[in-house]
Design a protein around this motif. Structure first.
Motif, short mmCIF file in Angstrom:
data_model
loop_
_atom_site.label_atom_id
_atom_site.label_comp_id
_atom_site.label_asym_id
_atom_site.label_seq_id
_atom_site.Cartn_x
_atom_site.Cartn_y
_atom_site.Cartn_z
N ILE A 199 0.94 -0.72 -0.09
CA ILE A 199 0.12 0.27 0.00
C ILE A 199 0.78 1.31 -0.31
N VAL A 200 0.60 2.29 -0.61
CA VAL A 200 1.04 3.72 -0.52
C VAL A 200 0.06 4.35 0.13
N THR A 201 0.49 4.79 1.35
CA THR A 201 -0.72 5.46 2.44
C THR A 201 -0.64 6.72 1.36
N LYS A 202 0.23 7.40 1.68
CA LYS A 202 -0.05 8.37 0.54
C LYS A 202 0.64 8.65 -0.30
N ALA A 203 0.73 10.66 -0.75
CA ALA A 203 1.42 10.73 -2.59
C ALA A 203 2.99 10.80 -1.37
N GLY A 204 3.81 10.59 -1.95
CA GLY A 204 5.57 11.32 -1.73
C GLY A 204 5.71 9.85 -1.18
N CYS A 205 4.80 8.81 -0.70
CA CYS A 205 6.03 7.70 0.50
C CYS A 205 5.87 6.50 -0.28
N GLN A 206 7.00 6.03 -0.16
CA GLN A 206 6.93 4.86 -0.56
C GLN A 206 6.28 3.25 -0.36
N PRO A 207 5.88 2.10 -1.16
CA PRO A 207 4.86 1.13 -0.46
C PRO A 207 5.63 0.68 0.41
N ILE A 208 4.59 0.36 1.69
CA ILE A 208 5.03 -0.80 2.60
C ILE A 208 3.77 -2.24 2.48
N ALA A 209 4.50 -2.72 3.13
CA ALA A 209 3.63 -4.36 3.36
C ALA A 209 2.04 -3.73 4.23
N ARG A 210 0.46 -3.61 4.25
CA ARG A 210 -0.16 -3.59 4.45
C ARG A 210 0.68 -4.06 6.38
N PRO A 211 0.36 -3.15 7.05
CA PRO A 211 0.15 -3.98 8.71
C PRO A 211 -0.78 -4.21 8.96
N ASP A 212 -0.49 -5.20 9.86
CA ASP A 212 -2.12 -6.39 9.60
C ASP A 212 -1.82 -6.29 11.31
N GLY A 213 -3.02 -5.98 12.11
CA GLY A 213 -2.65 -5.99 13.31
C GLY A 213 -2.03 -4.72 14.65
N SER A 214 -2.27 -5.13 15.60
CA SER A 214 -2.03 -4.11 16.26
C SER A 214 -1.11 -3.95 16.42
N SER A 215 0.17 -4.96 16.96
CA SER A 215 1.14 -4.36 16.56
C SER A 215 1.55 -3.82 15.52
N ALA A 216 1.76 -4.65 14.56
CA ALA A 216 1.67 -4.18 13.54
C ALA A 216 1.66 -2.87 12.77
N GLY A 217 0.68 -2.30 13.24
CA GLY A 217 0.35 -1.03 13.25
C GLY A 217 1.11 0.20 13.77
N ILE A 218 1.43 -0.07 14.75
CA ILE A 218 2.23 0.33 16.20
C ILE A 218 3.73 0.58 15.59
N ALA A 219 3.97 -0.79 15.30
CA ALA A 219 5.50 -0.32 14.75
C ALA A 219 5.43 0.57 13.51
N ALA A 220 4.43 0.51 12.57
CA ALA A 220 5.02 1.25 11.41
C ALA A 220 4.27 2.85 11.63
N LEU A 221 3.97 3.02 12.54
CA LEU A 221 3.77 4.35 13.05
C LEU A 221 5.57 4.77 13.45
N GLU A 222 5.50 3.24 14.84
CA GLU A 222 7.19 4.17 15.69
C GLU A 222 8.44 4.39 14.58
N ALA A 223 7.66 3.47 13.50
CA ALA A 223 9.31 3.76 12.07
C ALA A 223 9.44 5.21 11.67
N ASN A 224 8.59 6.18 11.43
CA ASN A 224 9.18 7.70 11.51
C ASN A 224 9.14 8.05 9.82
N ILE A 225 8.45 7.41 9.17
CA ILE A 225 8.85 7.56 7.89
C ILE A 225 8.41 9.06 7.59
N PRO A 226 9.32 9.13 7.29
CA PRO A 226 8.50 11.11 6.09
C PRO A 226 7.83 10.52 5.30
N ASP A 227 7.58 10.88 4.70
CA ASP A 227 6.37 11.48 3.40
C ASP A 227 7.72 12.50 2.95
N GLN A 228 7.60 11.81 1.25
CA GLN A 228 8.76 12.69 0.63
C GLN A 228 8.88 13.70 0.03
#
Length: 425
Positions: free
Chosen positions: A97-126
Motif C-alpha cells: 500500500i502507498v499510504t500517502k502521495a510521496g511515500c514508498q510502498p509498504i506491506a499493509r500492517p496487519d494488526g495492532s502491533s504491526a500498526g504500532i511498529a509502522a507508526l514508530e518507524a517515523n517514515i517521512p513523506d518525501q
C-alpha cells in the motif's frame, strides 16, 4: 493523522471514508449500501497533508464509521482522514500500500502491533518532510513492555472505547462443541499452556482440545495471553496451540480450521455483537469477496458478519454479554456485560506520537481524540453520534469508571502509558 506538531495551531481535520451517491448528508448510521472495507477509494491516494492510520482489525470498522460520520458533519474541512484496513480487499494479507502521495510502498500492517511498529518507524513523506506517512495506529492491546513510553520521542495510548474478550467454540447451529459451557481462568491458562489437552478434564466430552490464536501481530492475541498470565506478564503458548502458520485473523469464525467440535479461540465480544446483530451477511461462506457483503437499511456501513460457526462462552460462570444466552437476531439492546469478569475486559486505543501538549496528543488531533472535558473536547469522546457508533459496533463508552483492567484511572481521550499503575492522564 499527521504526526508533526504545529504549535499554536489546531488544524481542522476531516475524518472521511468512502462516500456514496444517494446517501443523505445528515446520515450518521448506515442508511445506504456501502462496502465492507474502508481503504481509500479506488484511484485515490491520500495527500501529504491528509491524515492516515493503520493497525487493529478489531476496532478498524469502528474507526471507519467514526470517520464517515465526522465527515458528514464537517463537509468543508480541508484535510481528509484515511484508514488502511488490516487486510486488503478479498482478505489479502501484507499487500503493498502507498499510504500517502510521496511515500514508498509498504506491506499493509496487519494488526495492532504491526500498526504500532509502522507508526514508530517515523517514515517521512518525501513530498513534504514535515508530514509522516503514517500518523496514528489503532490498537486493541494496551502498552507493552517493549513499547516506548508516553514521553518525548515516544508514543501514547489514547483510550476510545471498552471491549471484552472471551473464548469461542462452534455453536449448536453449526454442529456444537465438545467443550463445557464455562471455563475458569486457570483452566483456560492450562489449555493454552497445553497442560490440559482433553475436554473431559474440564467437564466436556472426551476429545482432544484444539486451541487456536490469531496471528502474532494481533492485539487480541496479546491481550488474551496477558490476561491468562494474570494481567501483567503474558504466557507463552504451548506447542499444541496453532495460529495456522501465523495466518489466522482476529474474530473470524468463517475460518475453516475453526469448524471443529474441538476448536477454541479468543474472540472480541464487541465484534461478536456487531457481527451477529448489526453487520450485513457475507456473500459467501468464506466472507472474502470484494465486497464481502453489501450493507443495506440499518446495517453497519463497515464490516461483515464473520462470526461464522462460532459462539461465545462464559468465563468462571461470568456472562460476557447481555442478554444471556445470546438471543437470535435482531437485538438492539445486546451489549457487553459491564460486570463480566474484570480480567477479560479491556480498553481499545488510538496510538499517537507524544506531543508537547498538556494531554500529550498532537494539537491537530485533539479535536478528535481529546477528552470530553478538554478544550476543545474530542468529538469521539463527547459527540452523540459517537455514542451511537459505539453501540452499533458493540463497544462500551469509556468514562472515568469505564471498562477494562485499570480503567478506574482511565477516561476517553486521556493518554497514558501503563493502565496498571504507571502514567495516567
Amino acid at each position: 493523522m499527521r504526526s508533526c506538531v504545529r504549535e499554536g495551531t489546531v488544524e481542522r481535520v476531516r475524518l472521511i471514508s468512502k462516500l456514496f451517491a444517494g446517501c443523505s448528508a445528515l446520515a450518521l448510521i448506515a442508511v445506504c449500501a456501502a462496502p465492507a472495507l474502508a481503504d481509500p477509494p479506488s484511484g485515490v491516494t491520500p495527500r501529504p497533508a491528509d491524515v492516515v492510520g493503520v493497525g487493529s482489525d478489531t476496532i478498524g470498522y469502528l474507526l471507519d464509521q467514526y470517520s464517515h460520520d465526522y465527515n458528514k458533519l464537517h463537509p468543508q474541512a480541508p484535510a481528509l482522514l484515511y484508514g488502511w484496513d488490516a487486510t486488503g480487499p478479498g482478505g489479502t494479507v501484507g499487500d503493498p500500500i502507498v499510504t500517502k502521495a510521496g511515500c514508498q510502498p509498504i506491506a499493509r500492517p496487519d494488526g495492532s502491533s504491526a500498526g504500532i511498529a509502522a507508526l514508530e518507524a517515523n517514515i517521512p513523506d518525501q513530498a513534504n518532510p514535515s508530514d509522516f506517512c503514517i500518523d496514528y495506529a489503532g490498537s486493541s492491546r494496551g502498552p507493552a513492555a517493549g513499547d516506548p513510553p508516553c514521553a518525548t520521542g515516544g508514543i501514547c495510548f489514547v483510550p476510545i472505547a471498552g471491549d471484552a474478550v472471551t473464548w469461542a467454540t462452534r455453536d449448536a447451529a453449526s454442529g456444537g462443541t465438545d467443550a463445557p459451557a464455562s471455563l475458569t481462568l486457570a483452566q483456560l491458562k492450562n489449555i493454552y499452556l497445553c497442560k490440559i489437552t482433553n475436554w473431559a478434564k474440564v467437564g466436556g466430552r472426551s476429545a482432544p482440545i484444539e486451541p487456536f490464536l490469531p496471528q502474532t501481530s494481533s492485539g487480541t492475541r496479546a491481550f488474551w495471553l496477558t490476561a491468562l498470565g494474570g494481567g501483567t506478564t503474558p504466557i507463552s503458548p504451548g506447542t499444541c496451540v496453532s495460529d495456522e502458520n501465523n495466518t489466522l485473523q482476529d474474530n473470524q469464525g468463517t475460518s475453516p480450521v475453526l469448524n471443529s467440535a474441538e476448536a477454541i479461540v479468543p474472540y472480541s465480544v464487541a465484534d461478536y455483537i456487531a457481527q451477529v446483530y448489526h453487520d450485513a451477511p457475507c456473500t459467501g461462506p468464506s466472507c472474502t469477496g470484494s465486497p464481502a457483503c453489501v450493507p443495506t437499511g440499518p446495517e453497519n456501513l463497515f464490516g461483515c458478519d464473520q462470526h461464522g460457526v462460532l459462539g461465545i462462552n462464559e468465563i468462571g460462570g461470568s456472562q460476557p454479554m447481555l442478554p444471556w444466552p445470546p438471543p437470535s437476531p435482531p437485538c438492539t439492546a445486546c451489549t457487553i456485560n459491564p460486570k463480566f469478569t474484570a480480567a477479560f475486559q479491556r480498553l481499545v486505543y488510538v496510538v499517537v506520537r507524544d506531543a508537547p501538549t498538556a494531554d500529550d496528543i498532537p494539537a491537530y488531533l485533539e479535536p478528535f481524540f481529546a477528552a470530553q472535558n478538554a478544550t476543545p473536547p474530542g468529538a469521539i469522546c463527547r459527540a452523540t453520534w459517537a455514542k451511537k457508533d459505539l453501540a452499533a459496533y458493540g463497544f462500551l463508552r469509556v468514562a472515568v469508571s469505564g471498562a477494562g483492567s485499570g480503567a478506574g484511572r482511565s477516561q476517553c481521550g486521556v493518554s497514558h502509558w501503563d493502565p496498571y499503575g504507571g502514567k495516567a492522564g
